[in-house]
Design a protein around this motif. Sequence first.
Motif, PDB file in Angstrom:
ATOM      1  N   ALA A  48      -5.385  -7.903  -1.593  1.00  0.00           N
ATOM      2  CA  ALA A  48      -5.435  -6.479  -1.265  1.00  0.00           C
ATOM      3  C   ALA A  48      -6.761  -5.908  -1.746  1.00  0.00           C
ATOM      4  N   GLU A  49      -7.361  -5.062  -0.916  1.00  0.00           N
ATOM      5  CA  GLU A  49      -8.655  -4.485  -1.260  1.00  0.00           C
ATOM      6  C   GLU A  49      -8.802  -3.121  -0.579  1.00  0.00           C
ATOM      7  N   PRO A  50      -9.708  -2.281  -1.079  1.00  0.00           N
ATOM      8  CA  PRO A  50      -9.950  -1.005  -0.394  1.00  0.00           C
ATOM      9  C   PRO A  50     -10.553  -1.252   0.976  1.00  0.00           C
ATOM     10  N   VAL A  51     -10.104  -0.486   1.945  1.00  0.00           N
ATOM     11  CA  VAL A  51     -10.522  -0.705   3.333  1.00  0.00           C
ATOM     12  C   VAL A  51     -11.174   0.565   3.872  1.00  0.00           C
ATOM     13  N   THR A  52     -12.317   0.387   4.480  1.00  0.00           N
ATOM     14  CA  THR A  52     -12.995   1.483   5.185  1.00  0.00           C
ATOM     15  C   THR A  52     -13.289   1.022   6.602  1.00  0.00           C
ATOM     16  N   LYS A 297     -11.233   5.936   5.312  1.00  0.00           N
ATOM     17  CA  LYS A 297     -11.063   5.266   4.021  1.00  0.00           C
ATOM     18  C   LYS A 297      -9.590   5.283   3.626  1.00  0.00           C
ATOM     19  N   SER A 298      -9.049   4.090   3.347  1.00  0.00           N
ATOM     20  CA  SER A 298      -7.644   4.005   2.963  1.00  0.00           C
ATOM     21  C   SER A 298      -7.452   4.586   1.567  1.00  0.00           C
ATOM     22  N   GLU A 300      -4.992   3.667  -0.398  1.00  0.00           N
ATOM     23  CA  GLU A 300      -4.512   2.565  -1.230  1.00  0.00           C
ATOM     24  C   GLU A 300      -5.098   1.257  -0.719  1.00  0.00           C
ATOM     25  N   ASN A 301      -5.133   0.239  -1.595  1.00  0.00           N
ATOM     26  CA  ASN A 301      -5.602  -1.077  -1.175  1.00  0.00           C
ATOM     27  C   ASN A 301      -4.677  -1.663  -0.117  1.00  0.00           C
ATOM     28  N   GLU A 302      -5.260  -2.392   0.820  1.00  0.00           N
ATOM     29  CA  GLU A 302      -4.477  -2.998   1.898  1.00  0.00           C
ATOM     30  C   GLU A 302      -4.787  -4.479   1.982  1.00  0.00           C
ATOM     31  N   VAL A 344      -6.725  -5.723   9.030  1.00  0.00           N
ATOM     32  CA  VAL A 344      -5.703  -5.298   8.070  1.00  0.00           C
ATOM     33  C   VAL A 344      -4.352  -5.859   8.503  1.00  0.00           C
TER      34      VAL A 344
END
Length: 371
Positions: A48-52, A297-298, A300-302, A344
Motif C-alpha cells: 500500500a502506498e500514497p497514490v496520485t 491525491k488519495s 489513504e494509502n492504496e 490501483v
Amino acid sequence: MKTINHLKPAIVILGSIFLASCGNGDKAAQQQQGPPPATPVSVYKVAAEPVTTVDSYPGVVVALDEVQIRAQVGGFITAVYVKDGQKVKKGQKLYEIDRTKYQAAYNAAKANVQMAQANRDKAKKDAERYKNLAAQDAIAKQRVDYALTDLANAESQVAAAKANLSSANNDLQNAMIVSPLTGTIGISQVKQGSLVAPSTTILNTVSTGHPIAVDITVNQADIPHFISMKNNPQAVKDSLFTVQLQDGSLYKRQGRIIALDRAVDPATGAITVRIGYPNEDGRLIAGMTVNMKVLNKSTENELVIPYKSVIEQLGEFNVYVVADSNKAEQRIIKIGKQFDKNVVVKSGLKAGELIVSEGAQNVRPGAVVKF
C-alpha cells in the motif's frame, strides 16, 4: 492351407506381447522424468502506498465578466468611438445613436416641468390668499376647499412632468452607449449608419480577460471530491489544476475552484465546475477548448501493482498469486485508476502477497513457479 491357419494365433500372441512391452516402457520413462519443471517468473510484493493520479476533463475557457451591448433606444448609429478588439474602460463611449429626437423630447419635458411648477406656484398663492380671507369670514369656506384642491392637482402635475423629464433624460443619455465594464470589446456587429432597435440588436460584446476561468463537467459522484479541493487552501500551491492547450503546451499559471454550479443536470448526471486563473498576458481566450489535468491525491494509502501483471479475460481482471509451495493461484481482482505503469487494486489482494509480474503468459493455474 492347414499350416497357415496354425500360424495366425501365434502372430497375434507375439503382437500382444510386443505392445505390452512398449506400454510398460512408456510408463517407466514417464516415471523417470518426474513432475514438470517450475516456470521461471518475476514476482512483485503487493504494498500500500500514497497514490496520485491525473484525471483529464475537456474544458472551455470562459470570461468571468461578459456583457452583450444592446441599444436601449432605437435609431441610426451616428458614431462609433472604438475599434474592434480594443481595450476599453468602464464608462468609455462606444456608440452614439441619433440624439435629435431624444434631445427635443428632453427639451419639451423640461419646459413642461417649468410650466407645471409655475401653475403650482400660482395655485399655492391662491390657496394662501383664500385661507386668509376665510379666516376673516370674507369668503365662503367652500372656495378655500376648491383652492386647496387646485393646489393638490398642480403638485401632481409637477410630479408627472418631472417623471416625464426623467424618462426623456434617460432616453437622451442611452443614445450614447458606454462600456459597462473594463475589458476588451469584440468585433462590432453594426456600422455607422446602421438602424438599431431597442433591446434586440446586439451591437458588440465586452468581456474581461484577467482573471479568466475554465469550465469543466464532472460526474455527480465526484462532487464531494471537488468540494474538498475547493475548500483546500493548498490547492493552488499543490498545482491541482493544470490547463493543457490544443498545441499540447501547458499553461504555467495555477488555478483554483471558484464555483460549482447550483444544480446537477438530471439528463446527464453531471455538474459544471469553474476554475479561475490569472491571465495577465491574455494567453487564455474566451471560447478556447482545452484539456484540464486534475491531480487526484488519495486520502489513504492504496494497494498498487504493475499493470502488466493484470490479465483480462472476458471482462474480468486476474492475477497469478504465488501461494504455498510456490504454486500459482489465479485470482479475480477489481482494479481502480491506472497511472504511469501501475494500477490501483480495489479488492482481491492483500498487502504482502506475492504476484507474478512477468512471465504470466507461461503460467497455468496450479503450476509451480520459480523466481
